[in-house]
Design an enzyme around this catalytic site. Sequence first.
Site, PDB file in Angstrom:
ATOM      1  N   ASP A  16      34.182 -18.350  -1.558  1.00 36.03           N
ATOM      2  CA  ASP A  16      33.275 -17.215  -1.697  1.00 36.03           C
ATOM      3  C   ASP A  16      31.852 -17.612  -1.287  1.00 36.03           C
ATOM      4  O   ASP A  16      31.214 -18.418  -1.955  1.00 36.03           O
ATOM      5  CB  ASP A  16      33.290 -16.741  -3.154  1.00 36.03           C
ATOM      6  CG  ASP A  16      32.789 -15.322  -3.328  1.00 36.03           C
ATOM      7  OD1 ASP A  16      32.203 -14.786  -2.388  1.00 36.03           O
ATOM      8  OD2 ASP A  16      32.994 -14.764  -4.414  1.00 36.03           O
ATOM      9  N   ASP A  17      31.391 -17.094  -0.165  1.00 40.87           N
ATOM     10  CA  ASP A  17      30.030 -17.346   0.325  1.00 40.87           C
ATOM     11  C   ASP A  17      29.831 -18.780   0.794  1.00 40.87           C
ATOM     12  O   ASP A  17      28.734 -19.344   0.674  1.00 40.87           O
ATOM     13  CB  ASP A  17      28.976 -17.012  -0.737  1.00 40.87           C
ATOM     14  CG  ASP A  17      28.906 -15.537  -1.068  1.00 40.87           C
ATOM     15  OD1 ASP A  17      29.623 -14.746  -0.434  1.00 40.87           O
ATOM     16  OD2 ASP A  17      28.123 -15.174  -1.960  1.00 40.87           O
ATOM     17  N   CYS A  54      31.881  -9.734   1.071  1.00 39.25           N
ATOM     18  CA  CYS A  54      33.153 -10.191   0.515  1.00 39.25           C
ATOM     19  C   CYS A  54      34.257  -9.139   0.410  1.00 39.25           C
ATOM     20  O   CYS A  54      35.343  -9.329   0.950  1.00 39.25           O
ATOM     21  CB  CYS A  54      32.922 -10.854  -0.834  1.00 39.25           C
ATOM     22  SG  CYS A  54      31.631 -10.127  -1.828  1.00 39.25           S
ATOM     23  N   ARG A  58      38.004  -8.928   2.337  1.00 39.11           N
ATOM     24  CA  ARG A  58      39.276  -9.005   1.622  1.00 39.11           C
ATOM     25  C   ARG A  58      40.163  -7.792   1.937  1.00 39.11           C
ATOM     26  O   ARG A  58      41.387  -7.914   2.025  1.00 39.11           O
ATOM     27  CB  ARG A  58      39.004  -9.130   0.113  1.00 39.11           C
ATOM     28  CG  ARG A  58      38.361 -10.462  -0.243  1.00 39.11           C
ATOM     29  CD  ARG A  58      37.577 -10.430  -1.556  1.00 39.11           C
ATOM     30  NE  ARG A  58      36.568 -11.469  -1.548  1.00 39.11           N
ATOM     31  CZ  ARG A  58      36.748 -12.716  -1.988  1.00 39.11           C
ATOM     32  NH1 ARG A  58      37.904 -13.063  -2.524  1.00 39.11           N
ATOM     33  NH2 ARG A  58      35.777 -13.600  -1.915  1.00 39.11           N
ATOM     34  N   LYS A 119      39.606 -14.318  -7.689  1.00 40.44           N
ATOM     35  CA  LYS A 119      38.786 -13.116  -7.549  1.00 40.44           C
ATOM     36  C   LYS A 119      39.520 -12.058  -6.717  1.00 40.44           C
ATOM     37  O   LYS A 119      39.981 -12.328  -5.616  1.00 40.44           O
ATOM     38  CB  LYS A 119      37.465 -13.491  -6.873  1.00 40.44           C
ATOM     39  CG  LYS A 119      36.635 -12.325  -6.376  1.00 40.44           C
ATOM     40  CD  LYS A 119      35.343 -12.824  -5.763  1.00 40.44           C
ATOM     41  CE  LYS A 119      34.650 -11.751  -4.945  1.00 40.44           C
ATOM     42  NZ  LYS A 119      33.355 -12.204  -4.390  1.00 40.44           N
ATOM     43  N   HIS A 121      38.324  -8.211  -6.389  1.00 43.80           N
ATOM     44  CA  HIS A 121      37.227  -7.458  -5.763  1.00 43.80           C
ATOM     45  C   HIS A 121      37.735  -6.335  -4.859  1.00 43.80           C
ATOM     46  O   HIS A 121      37.043  -5.931  -3.920  1.00 43.80           O
ATOM     47  CB  HIS A 121      36.314  -8.412  -4.971  1.00 43.80           C
ATOM     48  CG  HIS A 121      34.889  -7.909  -4.889  1.00 43.80           C
ATOM     49  ND1 HIS A 121      33.947  -8.464  -4.047  1.00 43.80           N
ATOM     50  CD2 HIS A 121      34.249  -6.894  -5.539  1.00 43.80           C
ATOM     51  CE1 HIS A 121      32.799  -7.823  -4.180  1.00 43.80           C
ATOM     52  NE2 HIS A 121      32.954  -6.865  -5.081  1.00 43.80           N
ATOM     53  N   HIS A 224      29.917 -18.917  -4.827  1.00 46.79           N
ATOM     54  CA  HIS A 224      29.052 -17.759  -5.063  1.00 46.79           C
ATOM     55  C   HIS A 224      28.120 -18.034  -6.251  1.00 46.79           C
ATOM     56  O   HIS A 224      28.507 -18.677  -7.205  1.00 46.79           O
ATOM     57  CB  HIS A 224      29.945 -16.545  -5.367  1.00 46.79           C
ATOM     58  CG  HIS A 224      29.264 -15.218  -5.377  1.00 46.79           C
ATOM     59  ND1 HIS A 224      28.316 -14.876  -6.305  1.00 46.79           N
ATOM     60  CD2 HIS A 224      29.415 -14.132  -4.570  1.00 46.79           C
ATOM     61  CE1 HIS A 224      27.908 -13.633  -6.085  1.00 46.79           C
ATOM     62  NE2 HIS A 224      28.557 -13.157  -5.030  1.00 46.79           N
ATOM     63  N   ASP A 331      34.842 -16.060   3.049  1.00 55.13           N
ATOM     64  CA  ASP A 331      34.920 -14.608   3.192  1.00 55.13           C
ATOM     65  C   ASP A 331      33.757 -14.012   3.974  1.00 55.13           C
ATOM     66  O   ASP A 331      33.807 -12.847   4.377  1.00 55.13           O
ATOM     67  CB  ASP A 331      35.036 -13.930   1.821  1.00 55.13           C
ATOM     68  CG  ASP A 331      33.844 -14.215   0.901  1.00 55.13           C
ATOM     69  OD1 ASP A 331      33.004 -15.081   1.235  1.00 55.13           O
ATOM     70  OD2 ASP A 331      33.754 -13.565  -0.157  1.00 55.13           O
ATOM     71  N   ASN A 332      32.693 -14.774   4.176  1.00 55.34           N
ATOM     72  CA  ASN A 332      31.538 -14.328   4.958  1.00 55.34           C
ATOM     73  C   ASN A 332      30.585 -15.503   5.077  1.00 55.34           C
ATOM     74  O   ASN A 332      30.867 -16.601   4.581  1.00 55.34           O
ATOM     75  CB  ASN A 332      30.827 -13.123   4.304  1.00 55.34           C
ATOM     76  CG  ASN A 332      30.616 -13.246   2.813  1.00 55.34           C
ATOM     77  OD1 ASN A 332      31.183 -12.481   2.035  1.00 55.34           O
ATOM     78  ND2 ASN A 332      29.828 -14.220   2.384  1.00 55.34           N
ATOM     79  N   LYS A 391      25.104 -13.996   5.071  1.00 51.97           N
ATOM     80  CA  LYS A 391      25.849 -12.900   4.463  1.00 51.97           C
ATOM     81  C   LYS A 391      25.036 -11.605   4.481  1.00 51.97           C
ATOM     82  O   LYS A 391      23.851 -11.591   4.167  1.00 51.97           O
ATOM     83  CB  LYS A 391      26.193 -13.258   3.017  1.00 51.97           C
ATOM     84  CG  LYS A 391      26.927 -12.164   2.242  1.00 51.97           C
ATOM     85  CD  LYS A 391      27.187 -12.619   0.816  1.00 51.97           C
ATOM     86  CE  LYS A 391      27.893 -11.541  -0.009  1.00 51.97           C
ATOM     87  NZ  LYS A 391      28.160 -11.981  -1.385  1.00 51.97           N
TER      88      LYS A 391
END
Length: 559
Positions: A16-17, A54, A58, A119, A121, A224, A331-332, A391
């Site tokens: 994540d991130d 994010c 996904r 996660k 989301h 994150h 994810d980004n 991001k």
Amino acid sequence: MGDTAKRPNFLVIVADDLGFSDISPYGGEIKTPTLAKLAKEGIRMTNFHTASACSPTRSMLFSGTDNHIAGLGQMAEFMRSFGDYFKDKPGYEGYLNWRVAALSEILQDSGYHTIMSGKWHLGMTKELAPCSRGFDKSFSLLPGAGNHYNYEPQLDDGEFQAPCLNTNGFWMEGNEHLDRSTDLPKDFYSTRSFTDKMIGFLKDRTEDESQKPFFAYLPYTAPHWPLQAPREIAEKYAGMYDDGPDALTQKRLRRLKDLGLVDEDVEHASPVGVLGKSWEDMSPEDRKISARKMEVFAAMVELLDANIGRVIDHLESTGELDNTFVLFMSDNGAEGAALEALPLMGGARMMGDIITKYYNNSLDNIGERDSFVWYGARWACAATAPSRGFKGWVTEGGIRCPCVIRYPSFQANQGAITNSFTTVMDILPTILELAGVPHPGSQFRGREVVTPRGQSWVSHLDSGDLKNTSVHKEDVHIHGWELFGQRAIREGKWKAVWIAKPRGKEEWELFDIEADPSELNDLAESKQDVLCRLIQHWEQYYAETGMVQTPTFGSRGKM
């Protein structure tokens, strides 16, 4: 169905991130031996693209189609800021909608044992949770972020929260909601706890479940914000970032070039976003605080790698690893805009007041369970260099991410690098092809669904010639991005970008991404014919995806 025992397993891991160069296979100084080994035994992608945030990414992973079709045309947190503006707009439901057949659902119906830990989301209620979208077993955090130590003292005082500061009612195991204060481990730490649960799911399979191939989805919340990690791990990086983010940019860019991941003549883009003071203009105390945040971030990434290693070791111990397609991705781009994002996450004043009241962000406490910090735009730009942005941006810094694949059937390309353009939408068709499972087409589980826009990677990765084969038609492929009022369209090497002021020019810019991956040289004036063609492609993309114009960000940038 054939002999299910010989069908491959799948392990999809999402960070994540995480920035492009945060892990060692992509030039990072952070200790990530597990990912380095996966890359040595597998394939690294240098041209893998996601959405710029994010949940849209996904939705593309699970649907194989564009986020504006799959339900996350904008992040749910963002849409709340506009009242009813996006209400009842197809593709803007704020969750993985029912117009798509989710990858987990398709594999579940095809005899796969489907498990998830991490996660989600993609929906905040039981009807939209993993248990309702094809997972046999799941342990999930439904919102997009949370305290990595499950420390949320503000809830005891009844403070109203945005989901990133309130995970009450948003933890689930299977189809049951969990009480975060009593049902989560006392020593909870997100990365370790998600890994424990995933290994438990793998170990505790019944005889019937063990006969099936598995699809395992392991989406971590690290790294994150809030940046939190055990002190003893962060101390390993003490002093490593004392020269500041610009120095880190130069070190990582040099390493990327040495690894052959970036051409020797590539320059890095200047930092963007809310930058604050330069390193030279900061006080010694502020430099220590900033460097400490980066040390904690590094510790989070090291722990991420170590826990991925635990899962890999388990699969190796059971003899399943070499029949498992392992994919690791971010994810980004790196998160550099936390301050700018606060109004979208419940209000800058609300979050700022809560952090001030309940958290201790003194130098000595940064990284502990009762601290709540992020590292800011300059460090994020170092992580995405040589690209521009991070991001939330549709420039390459926001959408170009690391992706590592290990699958022994691709033995001819062991340790290789592919520069072929790929997207997160390609993962669904790739997995389905390897599994020998056709996409259901326009009908699935009694509902109408869309067909994927992504393309399978199998023939490319299995070719033995990554330089002369591709996934998409390299000279003519057309892909678009749009989020937070930013938009981009790409045809082959050409990419047009429109970003509102003050971040951008509020007019179309044009870049030759192959010659200028940093998006430094705007060719809009000298290549007007190319720009006009790309804007026509944009209008087609806008129409095909059913996109809704974002309020307050000006026109759609027509020429």
